[in-house]
Design a protein around this motif. Structure first.
Motif, PDB file in Angstrom:
ATOM      1  N   LEU A  80       0.825  -1.209   0.000  1.00  0.00           N
ATOM      2  CA  LEU A  80       0.000   0.000   0.000  1.00  0.00           C
ATOM      3  C   LEU A  80       0.863   1.265   0.000  1.00  0.00           C
ATOM      4  CD1 LEU A  80      -2.770  -1.068   2.563  1.00  0.00           C
ATOM      5  CD2 LEU A  80      -3.034  -0.789   0.086  1.00  0.00           C
ATOM      6  N   MET A  81       1.928   1.273   0.778  1.00  0.00           N
ATOM      7  CA  MET A  81       2.844   2.422   0.795  1.00  0.00           C
ATOM      8  C   MET A  81       3.499   2.616  -0.567  1.00  0.00           C
ATOM      9  SD  MET A  81       4.605   1.697   4.519  1.00  0.00           S
ATOM     10  CE  MET A  81       5.968   2.814   4.205  1.00  0.00           C
ATOM     11  N   THR A  82       3.873   1.509  -1.180  1.00  0.00           N
ATOM     12  CA  THR A  82       4.521   1.564  -2.494  1.00  0.00           C
ATOM     13  C   THR A  82       3.584   2.151  -3.545  1.00  0.00           C
ATOM     14  OG1 THR A  82       5.891  -0.350  -1.933  1.00  0.00           O
ATOM     15  CG2 THR A  82       5.633   0.167  -4.266  1.00  0.00           C
ATOM     16  N   LEU A  83       2.329   1.708  -3.530  1.00  0.00           N
ATOM     17  CA  LEU A  83       1.355   2.246  -4.486  1.00  0.00           C
ATOM     18  C   LEU A  83       1.076   3.720  -4.230  1.00  0.00           C
ATOM     19  CD1 LEU A  83      -1.161  -0.717  -4.804  1.00  0.00           C
ATOM     20  CD2 LEU A  83       0.158   0.309  -6.656  1.00  0.00           C
ATOM     21  N   GLY A  84       1.106   4.144  -2.952  1.00  0.00           N
ATOM     22  CA  GLY A  84       0.911   5.556  -2.637  1.00  0.00           C
ATOM     23  C   GLY A  84       2.003   6.427  -3.238  1.00  0.00           C
ATOM     24  N   VAL A  85       3.257   6.004  -3.113  1.00  0.00           N
ATOM     25  CA  VAL A  85       4.374   6.746  -3.709  1.00  0.00           C
ATOM     26  C   VAL A  85       4.259   6.745  -5.233  1.00  0.00           C
ATOM     27  CG1 VAL A  85       6.888   6.800  -3.992  1.00  0.00           C
ATOM     28  CG2 VAL A  85       5.899   6.287  -1.752  1.00  0.00           C
ATOM     29  N   PHE A  86       3.819   5.623  -5.784  1.00  0.00           N
ATOM     30  CA  PHE A  86       3.639   5.503  -7.227  1.00  0.00           C
ATOM     31  C   PHE A  86       2.609   6.517  -7.734  1.00  0.00           C
ATOM     32  CE2 PHE A  86       1.529   3.445 -10.892  1.00  0.00           C
ATOM     33  CZ  PHE A  86       2.622   3.211 -11.706  1.00  0.00           C
ATOM     34  N   CYS A  87       1.473   6.635  -7.022  1.00  0.00           N
ATOM     35  CA  CYS A  87       0.435   7.610  -7.397  1.00  0.00           C
ATOM     36  C   CYS A  87       0.998   9.033  -7.393  1.00  0.00           C
ATOM     37  CB  CYS A  87      -0.749   7.528  -6.432  1.00  0.00           C
ATOM     38  SG  CYS A  87      -1.700   6.010  -6.513  1.00  0.00           S
ATOM     39  N   LEU A  88       1.751   9.365  -6.354  1.00  0.00           N
ATOM     40  CA  LEU A  88       2.339  10.699  -6.251  1.00  0.00           C
ATOM     41  C   LEU A  88       3.262  10.979  -7.424  1.00  0.00           C
ATOM     42  CD1 LEU A  88       2.937  13.304  -4.662  1.00  0.00           C
ATOM     43  CD2 LEU A  88       4.725  12.025  -3.436  1.00  0.00           C
ATOM     44  N   GLY A  89       4.094  10.012  -7.777  1.00  0.00           N
ATOM     45  CA  GLY A  89       5.021  10.196  -8.896  1.00  0.00           C
ATOM     46  C   GLY A  89       4.305  10.421 -10.216  1.00  0.00           C
ATOM     47  N   GLN A  90       3.182   9.721 -10.439  1.00  0.00           N
ATOM     48  CA  GLN A  90       2.424   9.904 -11.681  1.00  0.00           C
ATOM     49  C   GLN A  90       1.839  11.315 -11.777  1.00  0.00           C
ATOM     50  OE1 GLN A  90       2.648   7.645 -14.020  1.00  0.00           O
ATOM     51  NE2 GLN A  90       3.715   6.286 -12.612  1.00  0.00           N
ATOM     52  N   ALA A  91       1.319  11.802 -10.642  1.00  0.00           N
ATOM     53  CA  ALA A  91       0.755  13.161 -10.622  1.00  0.00           C
ATOM     54  C   ALA A  91       1.835  14.196 -10.917  1.00  0.00           C
ATOM     55  CB  ALA A  91       0.105  13.436  -9.265  1.00  0.00           C
ATOM     56  N   LEU A  92       3.000  14.024 -10.307  1.00  0.00           N
ATOM     57  CA  LEU A  92       4.105  14.958 -10.550  1.00  0.00           C
ATOM     58  C   LEU A  92       4.552  14.915 -12.013  1.00  0.00           C
ATOM     59  CD1 LEU A  92       6.255  14.364  -7.328  1.00  0.00           C
ATOM     60  CD2 LEU A  92       4.841  16.361  -7.854  1.00  0.00           C
ATOM     61  N   PHE A  95       2.204  16.946 -14.322  1.00  0.00           N
ATOM     62  CA  PHE A  95       2.226  18.406 -14.200  1.00  0.00           C
ATOM     63  C   PHE A  95       3.632  18.987 -14.281  1.00  0.00           C
ATOM     64  CE2 PHE A  95      -1.698  17.089 -11.975  1.00  0.00           C
ATOM     65  CZ  PHE A  95      -2.619  17.799 -12.740  1.00  0.00           C
ATOM     66  N   SER A  96       4.590  18.217 -14.757  1.00  0.00           N
ATOM     67  CA  SER A  96       5.957  18.717 -14.904  1.00  0.00           C
ATOM     68  C   SER A  96       6.030  19.720 -16.050  1.00  0.00           C
ATOM     69  CB  SER A  96       6.926  17.560 -15.164  1.00  0.00           C
ATOM     70  OG  SER A  96       7.001  16.704 -14.052  1.00  0.00           O
ATOM     71  N   SER A  97       6.574  20.891 -15.749  1.00  0.00           N
ATOM     72  CA  SER A  97       6.660  21.950 -16.763  1.00  0.00           C
ATOM     73  C   SER A  97       8.013  21.976 -17.462  1.00  0.00           C
ATOM     74  CB  SER A  97       6.406  23.316 -16.111  1.00  0.00           C
ATOM     75  OG  SER A  97       7.337  23.549 -15.060  1.00  0.00           O
ATOM     76  N   GLN A  98       8.989  21.268 -16.919  1.00  0.00           N
ATOM     77  CA  GLN A  98      10.320  21.223 -17.504  1.00  0.00           C
ATOM     78  C   GLN A  98      10.788  19.772 -17.583  1.00  0.00           C
ATOM     79  OE1 GLN A  98      12.875  23.665 -15.112  1.00  0.00           O
ATOM     80  NE2 GLN A  98      11.742  25.554 -15.513  1.00  0.00           N
ATOM     81  N   TYR A  99      11.686  19.507 -18.505  1.00  0.00           N
ATOM     82  CA  TYR A  99      12.174  18.143 -18.684  1.00  0.00           C
ATOM     83  C   TYR A  99      12.891  17.638 -17.431  1.00  0.00           C
ATOM     84  CZ  TYR A  99      14.675  14.158 -20.624  1.00  0.00           C
ATOM     85  OH  TYR A  99      15.162  12.900 -20.850  1.00  0.00           O
ATOM     86  N   ALA A 100      13.627  18.509 -16.759  1.00  0.00           N
ATOM     87  CA  ALA A 100      14.328  18.122 -15.530  1.00  0.00           C
ATOM     88  C   ALA A 100      13.330  17.695 -14.445  1.00  0.00           C
ATOM     89  CB  ALA A 100      15.204  19.259 -15.026  1.00  0.00           C
ATOM     90  N   LEU A 101      12.195  18.419 -14.350  1.00  0.00           N
ATOM     91  CA  LEU A 101      11.172  18.068 -13.366  1.00  0.00           C
ATOM     92  C   LEU A 101      10.511  16.737 -13.719  1.00  0.00           C
ATOM     93  CD1 LEU A 101       9.457  21.550 -12.788  1.00  0.00           C
ATOM     94  CD2 LEU A 101      11.051  20.347 -11.277  1.00  0.00           C
ATOM     95  N   LEU A 102      10.305  16.518 -15.015  1.00  0.00           N
ATOM     96  CA  LEU A 102       9.733  15.243 -15.451  1.00  0.00           C
ATOM     97  C   LEU A 102      10.665  14.094 -15.075  1.00  0.00           C
ATOM     98  CD1 LEU A 102       7.637  13.552 -16.991  1.00  0.00           C
ATOM     99  CD2 LEU A 102       8.876  14.093 -19.102  1.00  0.00           C
ATOM    100  N   THR A 103      11.951  14.282 -15.310  1.00  0.00           N
ATOM    101  CA  THR A 103      12.926  13.252 -14.960  1.00  0.00           C
ATOM    102  C   THR A 103      12.939  12.997 -13.457  1.00  0.00           C
ATOM    103  OG1 THR A 103      14.300  13.875 -16.858  1.00  0.00           O
ATOM    104  CG2 THR A 103      15.349  12.561 -15.138  1.00  0.00           C
ATOM    105  N   ALA A 104      12.865  14.077 -12.654  1.00  0.00           N
ATOM    106  CA  ALA A 104      12.845  13.934 -11.191  1.00  0.00           C
ATOM    107  C   ALA A 104      11.599  13.179 -10.730  1.00  0.00           C
ATOM    108  CB  ALA A 104      12.900  15.306 -10.531  1.00  0.00           C
TER     109      ALA A 104
END
Length: 390
Positions: A80-92, A95-104
């Motif tokens: 459950l914790m792993t899926l929570g982090v996964f959801c957060l990463g997808q949202a980020l 909404f990434s406005s720069q390639y560096a942010l997308l990579t992060a």
């Protein structure tokens, strides 16, 4: 003997299967969206491919330390914790406005990936009786194959018509729903790992594991040298339209599903034959890609054989790893496998990028197929003999 998996066991296995679908869809979506992402950020496809390498190398670096930190956590809670982090990463990512942010943001997803693929196989085999272990593993592989059939091509279609950001957002929404499902149906599975850093030398001293890991990194590198750039290859060299490229990517997944079925039905009876088949079929098709590029159907057949072989190889090696590792060390050993496999993904993507940049994308099959052929020769004439000897 119980010949069927009970509903109580099937429901959580279905949750792992869906999770595998999501993780693999997310990992390989950039392959189908590489051209769109590169165009949006005004960079080359080879530069956009660095994001795939960064993801893979992050998994390589993080898999072992994260699993050592989490190996004593109860599996349901950890999933459950792993899926929570996964959801957060997808949202980020969406909404990434720069390639560096997308990579992060992709590295954030890689953290979740590192843990999930360390525990997916051990969780699956602990949910069922021993006689159903190959079926449980094939279900996890089925999630991967369905990602190729539906996830990657669907992500590509969404990216083409609505924008690649919506692809990441869609995955985030589905993963949140999956998190809720697993919260409702998944039983508590106490972690049986009492593994510590001091025990790592025990794994290093296991000669079968060392050879499994060595072959894994070479074969993953070989496969992703070709596969990571298959979309631009099909477009630029094979001259396929967008629709035919999508169909070919779907065919990759269908053939992977076929490989999963072959594994579940044949591995117990033809264990070593499965290994030989997967190695040969991962070496020959890439070597023929360029020569066959003038024929649409020939290219599609080669891709289908390659997709089937890759699935058989992946699941067979996971089964071998579990068979040659104690239960207490299984999750940590699998985390090393996941890290090494992703080292191969990153290395293959990098090699494919170098071939594309400094030679021609037409030759990625020769580079990948050559590596696979060398590993196949070792596997067939040496490694399998050692496995037979115990």
């Amino acid at each position: 003997m119980n010949h069927r998996i009970s509903l109580r066991q099937f429901l959580p296995l279905a949750g792992i299967t869906v999770s595998a679908f999501l993780f693999n869809t997310s990992e390989f979506m950039p392959i189908g969206l590489l051209t769109s992402i590169a165009s949006d950020f005004q960079i080359t496809e080879a530069q956009a491919g660095v994001m795939i390498s960064a993801y893979s190398w992050a998994v390589t670096i993080l898999s072992l330390p994260l699993m050592l930190l989490a190996c004593k956590v109860e599996y349901r809670k950890l999933l459950l914790m792993t899926l929570g982090v996964f959801c957060l990463g997808q949202a980020l990512s969406a909404f990434s406005s720069q390639y560096a942010l997308l990579t992060a943001s992709r590295i954030c997803v890689a953290c979740a990936h590192s843990v999930f693929w360390s525990i997916a196989a051990p969780m699956a085999v602990q949910l069922v009786e021993k006689e159903h272990r190959s079926t449980a593993l094939s279900m996890v592989a089925t999630g991967t194959s369905i990602a190729m059939i539906l996830g990657l091509p669907l992500g590509r279609v969404i990216g083409l018509y609505i924008g690649w950001r919506m692809t990441f957002l869609t995955i985030g929404i589905i993963s949140f729903l999956t998190l809720v499902y697993i919260w409702r149906v998944f039983p508590q599975i106490p972690s049986r790992s009492a593994f510590s850093v001091r025990q790592l030398p025990e794994l290093v001293k296991n000669p079968v594991l060392i050879r499994l890991y060595g072959l894994t990194v070479v074969m993953a590198t070989a496969y992703y040298t070709s596969y990571s750039y298959i979309e631009p290859f099909l477009q630029q060299i094979a001259g396929m339209s967008e629709e035919w490229i999508t169909l070919t990517l779907i065919l990759f997944g269908l053939s992977g599903l076929g490989g999963s079925v072959l594994f579940s039905r044949g591995y117990g009876h033809f264990r070593f034959g499965m290994l030989r088949l997967s190695f040969i079929c991962m070496a020959v098709p890439p070597l023929l890609l360029h020569a066959a590029s003038g024929s649409l159907y020939a290219v599609m057949i080669l891709c289908a054989v390659l997709g089937m072989a890759a699935t058989i190889f992946n699941v067979s090696f996971q089964a071998e790893l579990i068979q040659h590792t104690s239960l207490s060390a299984a999750a940590v050993a699998m985390s090393i496998f996941s890290g090494i496999f992703n080292l191969g993904i990153g290395s293959g993507t990098w090699i494919g990028g170098m071939v594309s940049t400094y030679s021609s994308i037409a030759y990625i099959g020769y580079a990948g197929g050559g590596l696979a052929a060398a590993a196949s020769a070792y596997c067939i004439f040496s490694f399998i003999k050692r496995l037979k000897q115990g």
